[in-house]
Write an enzyme that holds these catalytic residues in place. Structure first.
Site, mmCIF file in Angstrom:
data_model
loop_
_atom_site.group_PDB
_atom_site.id
_atom_site.type_symbol
_atom_site.label_atom_id
_atom_site.label_comp_id
_atom_site.label_asym_id
_atom_site.label_seq_id
_atom_site.Cartn_x
_atom_site.Cartn_y
_atom_site.Cartn_z
ATOM 1 N N HIS A 142 46.466 40.300 39.041
ATOM 2 C CA HIS A 142 46.050 39.522 40.198
ATOM 3 C C HIS A 142 44.794 40.135 40.798
ATOM 4 O O HIS A 142 44.664 41.355 40.909
ATOM 5 C CB HIS A 142 47.161 39.485 41.249
ATOM 6 C CG HIS A 142 47.039 38.318 42.175
ATOM 7 N ND1 HIS A 142 46.050 38.237 43.142
ATOM 8 C CD2 HIS A 142 47.755 37.165 42.265
ATOM 9 C CE1 HIS A 142 46.172 37.088 43.789
ATOM 10 N NE2 HIS A 142 47.194 36.429 43.284
ATOM 11 N N HIS A 143 43.853 39.281 41.199
ATOM 12 C CA HIS A 143 42.579 39.760 41.743
ATOM 13 C C HIS A 143 42.773 40.556 43.029
ATOM 14 O O HIS A 143 41.915 41.359 43.413
ATOM 15 C CB HIS A 143 41.644 38.574 41.995
ATOM 16 C CG HIS A 143 40.199 38.873 41.743
ATOM 17 N ND1 HIS A 143 39.598 40.050 42.150
ATOM 18 C CD2 HIS A 143 39.217 38.153 41.128
ATOM 19 C CE1 HIS A 143 38.324 40.036 41.802
ATOM 20 N NE2 HIS A 143 38.070 38.907 41.178
ATOM 21 N N ALA A 144 43.892 40.366 43.700
ATOM 22 C CA ALA A 144 44.168 41.136 44.918
ATOM 23 C C ALA A 144 44.310 42.622 44.617
ATOM 24 O O ALA A 144 44.142 43.459 45.507
ATOM 25 C CB ALA A 144 45.437 40.622 45.587
#
Length: 452
Positions: A142-144
């Protein structure tokens, strides 16, 4: 769920909160090709014992407190839950035997993942899909959890050089492209909104396109060919060459697949180019990258801005190197502004003052009013391996956004592969678009040789 107090809980960063919104939910897909068959047990063990699982972002659950605020909560990792084994042996696509056909299978699989396939929030937000028949592993993150620079550093920490099983690979040392610096007296003209009046073209996306089905193709380049072109244009950089290839390739595609009468010479097609804002470009000290909240410009997380990248349609009768000269002139001017820093700070300010919903609306509006997105991550020069199995390629793309066209390039061992993710109802033939980019570089190389 209300997270407990203590050191086991860490607040999600503003950028992470934006990427976690259901409307965005951006996931990075890193496809890793292997020379030999993948040994599942040894690969699982390598990841389990790597720095990856020592980093709190990769061993934490996403939780929300009573006010809906997101936090990372430390948890125990069951590595088996993060491995998904895909055996295409009984699939009709498994009849593919050569490398190009294997690429098609992998790209089709990733394209399917890139639309409406979220990660399971009941476990840390990453997983590994292993395509046994294609000798390929797909790392979904996830880009988070971090941006391309952060994740490349982590990936290299898992690997070793093919020639020395004890040596951690390194990236190319060199000067990072300069796109202004906060606090300096830079030119603010054109920051952020320059060239934003993008005319609609037949390859434009827009509102809702992020939900459309995708196709994925790979354009393959040799770094030495790019260097040959670079030497033919005074003071040019590799990025100048790459942007020139994009400009020429898009013009080629529009010329051959769409009616030229519907296009005006010089028509603008505006994209977004992602810019790393860390002061350090080399990632030799991986441990520094993995320190949380170190205050360093090399810190982990999402620290990037963007510049608006205007390219222009030109009929296929111009000097091939002219595309590079135009790109260089435009990029040189961009480097004298603080546009990338401005974009980063505006998004951060919107998140801090107005919350993720407002930041999303701002970001979404920009995406819907530009045509494509491009990023370029530098990988290692030498061949690397995981558990002694040499890696043949490293390719990256992200899950779909309102653009009909996103391009992510990663250089590795003398090559550069560009993943071209498209909305298939707008660009039905990304393989042909990939060939347009490849042919553009070949033509530039020939022009460079003739100019000597």
């Amino acid at each position: 769920m209300a997270p407990p107090e203590g050191d086991s809980v860490e607040a999600v960063t503003p950028a992470g909160r934006l990427f976690l919104l259901p409307e965005m939910d951006i996931i990075i897909h890193c496809a890793i090709g292997f020379k030999n068959k993948i040994d599942i047990d040894s690969t699982r063990s390598a990841i389990k014992n790597s720095l990856m699982l020592k980093h709190p972002r990769f061993c934490s659950l996403l939780v929300r407190d009573k006010n809906g605020r997101e936090h990372w909560k430390k948890t125990d990792i069951d590595i088996d839950q993060h491995f998904i084994i895909v055996n295409q042996k009984n699939d009709s696509r498994s009849s593919f035997t050569d490398a190009d056909d294997a690429d098609k299978v992998v790209n089709e699989y990733i394209a399917d993942l890139s639309v409406s396939t979220p990660l399971d929030i009941s476990k840390p937000l990453w997983e590994v899909h292993v395509l046994l028949e294609q000798n390929c592993a797909i790392l979904r993150i996830h880009h988070a959890l971090g941006d391309g620079i952060s994740l490349m550093s982590l990936f290299l920490a898992i690997c070793r050089t093919a020639g020395d099983p004890e040596k951690i690979p390194t990236l190319v040392t060199g000067r990072r492209p300069y796109y202004g610096k906060e606090g300096n007296q830079q030119d603010w003209r054109g920051c952020y909104f320059e060239s934003s009046a993008d005319g609609l073209t037949v390859i434009s996306g827009g509102d809702g396109v992020e939900l459309w089905p995708r196709k994925l193709a790979t354009a393959k380049f040799l770094i030495e060919d790019m260097k040959t072109v670079k030497r033919a244009v005074a003071n040019a950089t590799i990025n100048d060459v790459v942007f020139g290839v994009i400009s020429s390739g898009l013009s080629r595609y529009l010329d051959q697949k769409r009616s030229p009468k519907a296009l005006q010479e010089g028509q603008q097609i505006t994209g977004m180019a992602m810019v790393n804002l860390r002061e350090k470009q080399t990632l030799q000290d991986i441990s520094e990258m993995l320190k949380n909240n170190s205050g360093s410009q090399s810190r982990w997380g999402n620290r990037f801005g963007f510049i608006l990248l205007p390219t222009f349609y030109h009929k296929h009768n111009v000097d091939p190197l002219e595309h590079v000269r135009r790109a260089k002139k435009m990029i040189d001017r961009k480097k004298q502004t603080v546009e990338a820093h401005f974009a980063y700070r505006i998004a951060h300010l919107a998140m801090s003052l107005l919350g993720p919903k407002a930041a999303y609306i701002l970001n979404y509006r920009i995406l819907c009013n530009t045509t494509f997105m491009f990023s370029n991550v530098v990988g290692p020069q030498e061949v690397i391996a995981i558990t002694g199995n040499p890696i043949t390629f490293v390719r990256v793309n992200t899950s779909s956004i309102p653009h009909s066209l996103t391009m992510h390039m990663v250089s590795y061992a003398g090559r550069a592969d560009m993943q071209i993710l498209v909305a298939r109802d707008i660009i039905p033939d990304p393989e042909f678009l990939a060939k347009c980019f490849e042919d553009a570089l070949v033509e530039m190389k020939e022009a460079a040789a003739a100019a000597v």
